[in-house]
Scaffold this motif. Structure first.
Motif, short mmCIF file in Angstrom:
data_model
loop_
_atom_site.label_atom_id
_atom_site.label_comp_id
_atom_site.label_asym_id
_atom_site.label_seq_id
_atom_site.Cartn_x
_atom_site.Cartn_y
_atom_site.Cartn_z
N ASP A 65 0.84 -1.20 0.00
CA ASP A 65 0.00 0.00 0.00
C ASP A 65 0.88 1.25 0.00
OD1 ASP A 65 -2.06 -1.77 0.23
OD2 ASP A 65 -2.31 -1.48 2.38
N TYR A 66 0.31 2.37 -0.47
CA TYR A 66 1.05 3.62 -0.52
C TYR A 66 0.10 4.78 -0.22
CZ TYR A 66 3.81 7.51 -2.27
OH TYR A 66 4.48 8.69 -2.38
N LEU A 67 0.56 5.71 0.58
CA LEU A 67 -0.23 6.89 0.91
C LEU A 67 0.69 8.10 0.90
CD1 LEU A 67 -2.97 8.10 2.29
CD2 LEU A 67 -1.49 8.16 4.28
N ASP A 68 0.23 9.18 0.30
CA ASP A 68 0.97 10.43 0.32
C ASP A 68 -0.05 11.56 0.40
OD1 ASP A 68 3.09 12.16 0.36
OD2 ASP A 68 3.57 11.96 -1.77
N TYR A 69 0.32 12.66 0.99
CA TYR A 69 -0.58 13.80 1.07
C TYR A 69 0.20 15.10 0.98
CZ TYR A 69 0.87 14.54 5.91
OH TYR A 69 1.60 14.78 7.03
N LYS A 70 -0.49 16.13 0.58
CA LYS A 70 0.11 17.46 0.47
C LYS A 70 -0.92 18.48 0.92
CE LYS A 70 3.15 18.05 -2.53
NZ LYS A 70 4.37 18.51 -3.08
N ILE A 71 -0.52 19.37 1.80
CA ILE A 71 -1.39 20.45 2.24
C ILE A 71 -1.05 21.69 1.43
CG2 ILE A 71 -2.05 21.92 4.17
CD1 ILE A 71 -1.39 19.55 6.01
N ILE A 72 -2.04 22.22 0.74
CA ILE A 72 -1.87 23.40 -0.09
C ILE A 72 -2.91 24.43 0.34
CG2 ILE A 72 -1.88 24.32 -2.45
CD1 ILE A 72 -1.21 21.46 -3.39
N ASN A 73 -2.43 25.55 0.85
CA ASN A 73 -3.31 26.60 1.36
C ASN A 73 -4.29 26.02 2.37
OD1 ASN A 73 -1.99 28.49 -0.28
ND2 ASN A 73 -3.35 28.05 -1.98
#
Length: 48
Positions: free
Chosen positions: A24-32
């Motif tokens: 499994d793979y999870l990635d996230y990015k917070i933008i504004n």
């Protein structure tokens, strides 16, 4: 804005029997004031 992100990866029964790890793979990015999440469920057969 505040975010609470929970993630977990669990090795499935077939992968345990084969002696393989979770794919499994999870990635996230917070933008504004937004969050973008990417989740991928791995393939457990040699064909993939």
């Amino acid at each position: 804005m505040r975010y609470n992100l929970f993630e977990a990866s669990v090795v499935g029964y077939k992968n345990i029997k084969k002696g393989k790890e979770s794919q499994d793979y999870l990635d996230y990015k917070i933008i504004n004031d937004s969050i973008i999440c990417t989740v991928a469920d791995g393939h457990s057969t040699d064909f993939f």
